[in-house]
Design a protein around this motif. Structure first.
Motif, PDB file in Angstrom:
ATOM      1  N   ASP A   1       0.651  -8.398   8.191  1.00  0.00           N
ATOM      2  CA  ASP A   1       0.971  -7.179   7.428  1.00  0.00           C
ATOM      3  C   ASP A   1      -0.123  -6.130   7.545  1.00  0.00           C
ATOM      4  O   ASP A   1      -0.254  -5.251   6.699  1.00  0.00           O
ATOM      5  CB  ASP A   1       1.230  -7.520   5.963  1.00  0.00           C
ATOM      6  CG  ASP A   1       0.016  -8.135   5.270  1.00  0.00           C
ATOM      7  OD1 ASP A   1      -1.012  -8.377   5.947  1.00  0.00           O
ATOM      8  OD2 ASP A   1       0.089  -8.388   4.059  1.00  0.00           O
ATOM      9  N   HIS A   2      -0.919  -6.213   8.643  1.00  0.00           N
ATOM     10  CA  HIS A   2      -2.048  -5.295   8.803  1.00  0.00           C
ATOM     11  C   HIS A   2      -1.591  -3.830   8.815  1.00  0.00           C
ATOM     12  O   HIS A   2      -2.031  -3.026   7.981  1.00  0.00           O
ATOM     13  CB  HIS A   2      -2.794  -5.614  10.104  1.00  0.00           C
ATOM     14  CG  HIS A   2      -3.900  -4.656  10.417  1.00  0.00           C
ATOM     15  ND1 HIS A   2      -5.115  -4.672   9.767  1.00  0.00           N
ATOM     16  CD2 HIS A   2      -3.974  -3.614  11.300  1.00  0.00           C
ATOM     17  CE1 HIS A   2      -5.885  -3.711  10.240  1.00  0.00           C
ATOM     18  NE2 HIS A   2      -5.220  -3.044  11.169  1.00  0.00           N
TER      19      HIS A   2
ATOM     20  N   LYS B   1       1.687   1.331   4.221  1.00  0.00           N
ATOM     21  CA  LYS B   1       2.638   1.030   3.148  1.00  0.00           C
ATOM     22  C   LYS B   1       4.081   1.066   3.656  1.00  0.00           C
ATOM     23  O   LYS B   1       4.975   1.659   3.042  1.00  0.00           O
ATOM     24  CB  LYS B   1       2.449   1.989   1.976  1.00  0.00           C
ATOM     25  CG  LYS B   1       1.063   1.870   1.336  1.00  0.00           C
ATOM     26  CD  LYS B   1       0.892   2.835   0.166  1.00  0.00           C
ATOM     27  CE  LYS B   1      -0.436   2.597  -0.542  1.00  0.00           C
ATOM     28  NZ  LYS B   1      -1.617   2.680   0.351  1.00  0.00           N
TER      29      LYS B   1
ATOM     30  N   ILE C   1       5.749  -5.675   1.656  1.00  0.00           N
ATOM     31  CA  ILE C   1       5.058  -5.044   2.778  1.00  0.00           C
ATOM     32  C   ILE C   1       5.579  -5.627   4.090  1.00  0.00           C
ATOM     33  O   ILE C   1       5.677  -6.846   4.259  1.00  0.00           O
ATOM     34  CB  ILE C   1       3.536  -5.248   2.675  1.00  0.00           C
ATOM     35  CG1 ILE C   1       2.998  -4.557   1.428  1.00  0.00           C
ATOM     36  CG2 ILE C   1       2.832  -4.714   3.911  1.00  0.00           C
ATOM     37  CD1 ILE C   1       3.171  -3.052   1.422  1.00  0.00           C
TER      38      ILE C   1
ATOM     39  N   GLN D   1       7.486  -0.612   4.034  1.00  0.00           N
ATOM     40  CA  GLN D   1       8.152  -1.593   3.181  1.00  0.00           C
ATOM     41  C   GLN D   1       9.430  -2.133   3.809  1.00  0.00           C
ATOM     42  O   GLN D   1      10.141  -1.420   4.524  1.00  0.00           O
ATOM     43  CB  GLN D   1       8.499  -0.961   1.824  1.00  0.00           C
ATOM     44  CG  GLN D   1       7.290  -0.571   0.991  1.00  0.00           C
ATOM     45  CD  GLN D   1       7.700  -0.040  -0.378  1.00  0.00           C
ATOM     46  OE1 GLN D   1       8.859   0.309  -0.589  1.00  0.00           O
ATOM     47  NE2 GLN D   1       6.760   0.008  -1.301  1.00  0.00           N
TER      48      GLN D   1
ATOM     49  N   GLY E   1       0.459  -2.843   5.680  1.00  0.00           N
ATOM     50  CA  GLY E   1      -0.373  -2.602   4.514  1.00  0.00           C
ATOM     51  C   GLY E   1      -1.101  -1.274   4.581  1.00  0.00           C
ATOM     52  O   GLY E   1      -1.211  -0.562   3.575  1.00  0.00           O
TER      53      GLY E   1
END
Length: 343
Positions: free
Chosen positions: A275-276, A282, A290, A284, A279
């Protein structure tokens, strides 16, 4: 200009030794397939080279057509703020390329011209870069990987659809990595399929592309060797990060001997970013979680060079099966291979 060939470099380090055989790089330049610009890692490409690249692109398109990807193309530059947010500089400051421009007044221009005159009076390798002191950073940087412009764009769109999203992207990329190895260019093209979605969706995508990438390389008559890998993280802490990347099995590469028969070059890479990027920007999923991301990257120059190394510099003399994949009914051959392999 930095015009030393690999063969000349070997001579310089072993004065008085017997002359070496021309290297693969020398042969490519002598045949006109690559054009020497005078700077290591920066080449012009001939019509022969570009024809192979274009036909590889067609094969890669058919390889991923059933994924119904969104096709996006970006110039080889991105916003400096997006680049800063990506954290690329934390891991690879030695590879980054920024774009500067003159932003001064008339007095600054006069200083620039005086410095430029001084530089032009010197030999190429000893020129003073003082004129560059009049340059300032712009709002752009050179793209380090084809997928980087995608993530801020996707974030601005809002949540992903329930099934996630797949993007087909192609771009020239830059990495400050001058080398005598023709497969290690400073400006090169990456063709990528990028997946955004849940961890499960992205992991399944990566495994599918390990299988499909291996299949394409086999169709091209090249050896297939997929191995766990890590990125060249910078600094004393780089080994710790690289070891962690390997332990988590985040990166695999398809390796083919290119310039050196005893070495192997990464021609395709299969990456799971977790989820680098989701995140940072953001991004989604439809449930508000995430997003995870992953990509398969095809090194277009490297695959082309691998073909030239293994099948010869005369593309008309390549094996019939390989020519049929690239210059025949590419769509039918790729679809038949996918159906047989069920990948």
């Amino acid at each position: 200009m930095n015009t030393m060939t690999e063969t000349a470099a070997l001579h310089a380090s072993a004065e008085g030794a017997e002359p070496s055989a021309p290297s693969f790089r020398d042969a490519l330049i002598a045949s006109g397939i690559l054009i020497d610009t005078g700077e290591n890692g920066l080449y012009g490409r001939s019509q022969v080279f570009e024809d192979v690249v274009e036909r590889l692109n067609v094969a890669i398109t058919h390889l991923g057509a059933d994924q119904d990807p969104e096709v996006l193309r970006f110039p080889p530059a991105l916003r400096r703020t997006d680049f800063e947010d990506s954290e690329y500089l934390k891991n690879f400051p030695q590879l980054a390329g920024t774009i500067h421009s003159f932003c001064g007044n008339e007095a600054g221009q006069m200083r620039l011209l005086r410095c430029l005159d001084d530089a032009m009076s010197q030999s190429d390798d000893d020129r003073d870069p003082a004129w560059m002191e009049q340059q300032k950073p712009t709002r752009l940087v050179l793209t380090p990987a084809a997928c980087y412009p995608i993530y801020p764009v996707m974030a601005r769109r809002g949540p992903l659809p329930a099934g996630g999203h797949t993007i087909d992207v192609l771009s020239y990329c830059f990495r400050h990595e001058p080398s005598l190895d023709p497969a290690r260019m400073q400006m090169f093209r990456q063709r990528e399929y990028v997946r955004l979605g849940t961890a499960e969706q992205v992991m399944a995508f990566r495994q599918m592309w390990i299988d499909r990438g291996s299949l394409l390389v086999s169709l091209l008559g090249l050896p297939v060797d997929v191995d766990l890998a890590n990125d060249p993280f910078f600094g004393r802490g780089g080994k710790i990060v690289a070891d962690s990347q390997r332990v988590q099995e985040l990166k695999f590469e398809l390796l083919i001997p290119v310039a050196n028969a005893d070495g192997k070059t990464a021609c395709l890479s299969f990456n799971y970013h977790m989820d680098h990027f989701g995140g940072i920007w953001k991004i989604q999923c439809d449930d508000g979680s995430i997003a995870h991301t992953g990509c398969v990257g095809f090194g277009m120059e490297r695959i082309t060079l691998a073909l030239l190394k293994h099948h010869g510099l005369d593309v008309n003399a390549w094996p019939d099966e390989v020519r049929a994949v690239l210059w025949g009914d590419t769509k039918a051959r790729v679809e038949h291979a996918l159906a047989e392999a069920r990948v």
